[in-house]
Design an enzyme around this catalytic site. Structure first.
Site, PDB file in Angstrom:
ATOM      1  CB  ILE A  13      59.633  36.294  34.958  1.00  0.00           C
ATOM      2  CG1 ILE A  13      58.288  36.946  35.015  1.00  0.00           C
ATOM      3  CG2 ILE A  13      60.663  37.416  34.480  1.00  0.00           C
ATOM      4  CD1 ILE A  13      58.207  37.905  36.086  1.00  0.00           C
ATOM      5  CG  ASN A  36      53.285  28.072  39.278  1.00  0.00           C
ATOM      6  OD1 ASN A  36      52.422  27.202  38.719  1.00  0.00           O
ATOM      7  ND2 ASN A  36      53.190  29.437  39.500  1.00  0.00           N
ATOM      8  CG  PHE A  82      63.238  34.495  38.356  1.00  0.00           C
ATOM      9  CD1 PHE A  82      62.487  35.678  38.118  1.00  0.00           C
ATOM     10  CD2 PHE A  82      64.217  34.194  37.739  1.00  0.00           C
ATOM     11  CE1 PHE A  82      63.213  36.651  37.010  1.00  0.00           C
ATOM     12  CE2 PHE A  82      64.885  34.838  36.806  1.00  0.00           C
ATOM     13  CZ  PHE A  82      64.337  36.315  36.384  1.00  0.00           C
ATOM     14  CB  ALA A  83      62.658  29.855  43.233  1.00  0.00           C
ATOM     15  CG  ASN A 101      58.243  28.573  48.984  1.00  0.00           C
ATOM     16  OD1 ASN A 101      58.758  27.592  48.840  1.00  0.00           O
ATOM     17  ND2 ASN A 101      58.078  29.579  48.090  1.00  0.00           N
ATOM     18  CB  SER A 126      55.889  42.636  43.392  1.00  0.00           C
ATOM     19  OG  SER A 126      54.626  42.903  43.232  1.00  0.00           O
ATOM     20  CE1 TYR A 151      54.420  37.548  45.006  1.00  0.00           C
ATOM     21  CE2 TYR A 151      52.776  39.286  45.065  1.00  0.00           C
ATOM     22  CZ  TYR A 151      54.197  38.590  44.628  1.00  0.00           C
ATOM     23  OH  TYR A 151      54.837  39.068  43.465  1.00  0.00           O
ATOM     24  CE  LYS A 155      57.889  38.439  45.370  1.00  0.00           C
ATOM     25  NZ  LYS A 155      59.411  37.722  45.159  1.00  0.00           N
ATOM     26  CG  PHE A 220      37.419  41.190  39.080  1.00  0.00           C
ATOM     27  CD1 PHE A 220      36.214  40.200  39.288  1.00  0.00           C
ATOM     28  CD2 PHE A 220      38.737  40.466  39.084  1.00  0.00           C
ATOM     29  CE1 PHE A 220      36.436  39.063  39.236  1.00  0.00           C
ATOM     30  CE2 PHE A 220      38.676  39.019  38.913  1.00  0.00           C
ATOM     31  CZ  PHE A 220      37.727  38.339  39.068  1.00  0.00           C
ATOM     32  NE  ARG A 233      46.381  46.393  39.128  1.00  0.00           N
ATOM     33  CZ  ARG A 233      45.578  47.435  39.948  1.00  0.00           C
ATOM     34  NH1 ARG A 233      45.252  48.440  39.314  1.00  0.00           N
ATOM     35  NH2 ARG A 233      44.570  46.656  40.570  1.00  0.00           N
ATOM     36  CG  ASP A 300      41.749  44.320  42.162  1.00  0.00           C
ATOM     37  OD1 ASP A 300      42.890  43.696  42.224  1.00  0.00           O
ATOM     38  OD2 ASP A 300      40.936  43.829  41.431  1.00  0.00           O
TER      39      ASP A 300
HETATM   40  N1  UFG Z   1      41.009  41.426  36.487  1.00  0.00           N
HETATM   41  C1  UFG Z   1      39.834  41.164  36.155  1.00  0.00           C
HETATM   42  N2  UFG Z   1      39.475  40.151  35.804  1.00  0.00           N
HETATM   43  C2  UFG Z   1      40.193  39.031  36.114  1.00  0.00           C
HETATM   44  C3  UFG Z   1      41.353  39.158  36.528  1.00  0.00           C
HETATM   45  C4  UFG Z   1      41.827  40.495  36.529  1.00  0.00           C
HETATM   46  O1  UFG Z   1      39.055  42.364  35.975  1.00  0.00           O
HETATM   47  O2  UFG Z   1      39.780  38.008  35.736  1.00  0.00           O
HETATM   48  C5  UFG Z   1      41.610  43.080  36.707  1.00  0.00           C
HETATM   49  C6  UFG Z   1      41.967  43.245  38.072  1.00  0.00           C
HETATM   50  O3  UFG Z   1      40.749  43.609  39.043  1.00  0.00           O
HETATM   51  C7  UFG Z   1      42.915  44.252  38.026  1.00  0.00           C
HETATM   52  C8  UFG Z   1      43.693  44.016  36.492  1.00  0.00           C
HETATM   53  O4  UFG Z   1      42.692  43.258  36.092  1.00  0.00           O
HETATM   54  O5  UFG Z   1      42.166  45.584  37.943  1.00  0.00           O
HETATM   55  C9  UFG Z   1      44.892  43.466  36.850  1.00  0.00           C
HETATM   56  O6  UFG Z   1      44.851  42.161  37.842  1.00  0.00           O
HETATM   57  P1  UFG Z   1      45.749  41.149  37.928  1.00  0.00           P
HETATM   58  O7  UFG Z   1      45.467  40.139  38.668  1.00  0.00           O
HETATM   59  O8  UFG Z   1      46.217  40.568  36.626  1.00  0.00           O
HETATM   60  O9  UFG Z   1      47.073  41.789  38.489  1.00  0.00           O
HETATM   61  P2  UFG Z   1      47.345  42.409  39.800  1.00  0.00           P
HETATM   62  O10 UFG Z   1      47.523  43.908  39.291  1.00  0.00           O
HETATM   63  O11 UFG Z   1      46.182  42.297  40.718  1.00  0.00           O
HETATM   64  O12 UFG Z   1      48.438  41.730  40.446  1.00  0.00           O
HETATM   65  C10 UFG Z   1      49.671  41.824  39.841  1.00  0.00           C
HETATM   66  C11 UFG Z   1      50.598  40.745  39.984  1.00  0.00           C
HETATM   67  C12 UFG Z   1      50.949  40.471  41.445  1.00  0.00           C
HETATM   68  C13 UFG Z   1      51.453  41.890  42.200  1.00  0.00           C
HETATM   69  C14 UFG Z   1      50.506  43.062  41.896  1.00  0.00           C
HETATM   70  C15 UFG Z   1      50.790  44.002  42.618  1.00  0.00           C
HETATM   71  O13 UFG Z   1      49.964  39.563  39.349  1.00  0.00           O
HETATM   72  O14 UFG Z   1      51.996  39.461  41.480  1.00  0.00           O
HETATM   73  O15 UFG Z   1      50.224  43.026  40.701  1.00  0.00           O
HETATM   74  O16 UFG Z   1      50.010  45.200  42.457  1.00  0.00           O
HETATM   75  F1  UFG Z   1      51.510  41.522  43.548  1.00  0.00           F
END
Ligand code: UFG
Length: 341
Positions: A13, A36, A82-83, A101, A126, A151, A155, A220, A233, A300
């Site tokens: 970002i 990263n 952002f870091a 960190n 977040s 994490y 935040k 998942f 989401r 999740d």
């Molecule tokens: N998912 C899959 N397969 C994958 C990866 C993700 O089905 O290989 C699904 C997850 O189960 C979830 C959706 O895709 O339902 C989104 O998952 P992400 O990992 O992309 O995102 P998250 O919502 O888990 O995480 C994001 C940010 C985090 C933050 C979080 C807050 O990456 O930094 O939102 O909800 F903390």
């Protein structure tokens, strides 16, 4: 020309925000420890904007080095911070690394702001701070739930630190931006997301599967209480997010902020299921993704999406890009990345 410091400015970002700031005429300085992020992003920012940002490799946890940096460059009008470490899963495995960190670096930066009399601060937060909310969509007033991960806790604590800090530094103004799910890449495909190792997030996993780097994408869980059984989401294009940082910074410059610390949700306001993201990706890019249904992933939440009325009315910001724009630009970036490697 106003000088702005962007920590983590070579990250996902951060780099898009640097481009937006430069294109608006700001002089941008970047601090990044490259833990990263990769150096070529700096050169690619220059390819997009024609301007090479000032760059210093620095770990923000190293206070003497940070203070030295500010002593040499102390006329910043704003700092955009952002870091931070950002992997939810890794934070469960290595909680102390995340607390050390993310919180030390934040405290160090804030101390430097006070010491060098810098008044304006933008903080990356977040939607994770809301956990699984009782009501959707989520507004900035939705009560925060206990964090799901170290994490997420960094935040929540980070936001509290900023409020406490402000009480003793009256001139200080901050904007806290709560991102929903940032995805996509710059139109030029010169900058984008660069996951470290196996991606945790959905979009890079889709693009890496489509390009053949991963054998299959695991969805998942398809038995959630949603229309198609997969989680929902609020995916937001990273270029839209970058614009929100620009507007937040300018709001502080113009002294338009109603409160010393303002919080904004940044999403599209529209939830998309995992299936909808995959379908959009396959449709706009005309490519099939090898998908398998897998068990639910720990931690999740079923659904979360934003109410962005506040950002719209107060910041004058609204996400412009669609889910199809996100999946298209993410694929363009992935293809360009493979040519590079
Ligand atoms: N998912 C899959 N397969 C994958 C990866 C993700 O089905 O290989 C699904 C997850 O189960 C979830 C959706 O895709 O339902 C989104 O998952 P992400 O990992 O992309 O995102 P998250 O919502 O888990 O995480 C994001 C940010 C985090 C933050 C979080 C807050 O990456 O930094 O939102 O909800 F903390």
């Amino acid at each position: 020309m106003k000088k702005i410091l962007v920590t983590g400015g070579l990250g996902y970002i951060g780099s898009h925000t640097v481009v937006a700031l430069q294109q608006k005429g700001y002089e941008v300085y970047i601090l990044d420890d490259l833990s990263n992020a990769q150096y070529f992003i700096l050169e690619n920012i220059q390819k997009i904007t024609g301007i090479l940002p000032y760059f210093t490799k620095l770990d923000l946890c190293n206070m003497p080095e940070l203070q030295y940096f500010f002593s040499q460059n102390n006329d910043f009008e704003a700092v955009i911070h952002f870091a931070a470490k950002k992997s939810v899963g890794e934070s469960v495995q290595k909680p102390i690394l995340y607390y050390q960190n993310n919180l030390n670096s934040l405290c160090n930066i804030l101390l430097c702001l006070e010491q060098f009399k810098i008044k304006n601060f933008i903080f990356s937060s977040s939607c994770t701070v809301y956990g699984q909310p009782d009501e959707l969509p989520v507004t900035e007033n939705t009560p925060l739930k206990p964090a799901f991960s170290p994490y997420g806790n960094t935040k929540q604590i980070g936001e509290e630190i900023i409020f406490d800090f402000q009480k003793n530094y009256a001139d200080f103004n901050a904007v806290i931006l709560r991102y929903f799910n940032p995805v996509g890449a710059h139109d030029s495909a010169l900058i984008g997301e660069l996951p470290n190792g196996v991606p945790n997030n959905l979009m890079p996993f889709i693009t890496q599967t489509a390009i053949g780097k991963r054998e299959k994408l695991c969805v998942f869980g398809d038995n959630y209480p949603t229309a198609d059984g997969t989680c929902i989401r609020d995916y937001i294009h990273v270029v839209d997010l970058a614009d929100a940082h620009l507007l937040s910074t300018e709001r502080l410059f113009e002294g338009k902020n109603n409160e010393k610390i303002e919080i904004f949700n940044l999403g599209t306001g529209k939830g998309s299921s995992v299936w909808e993201v995959i379908k959009s990706f396959e449709k706009v890019n005309n490519i099939k993704v090898n998908v398998e249904i897998a068990p639910r992933r720990d931690g999740d939440v079923t659904a979360v999406f934003a109410d962005c009325t506040k950002a719209n009315e107060i910041l004058g910001w609204k996400a412009k890009k669609t889910l199809d724009d996100m999946t298209q630009s993410a694929w363009k970036w992935e293809k360009k990345l493979r040519i590079r490697n």
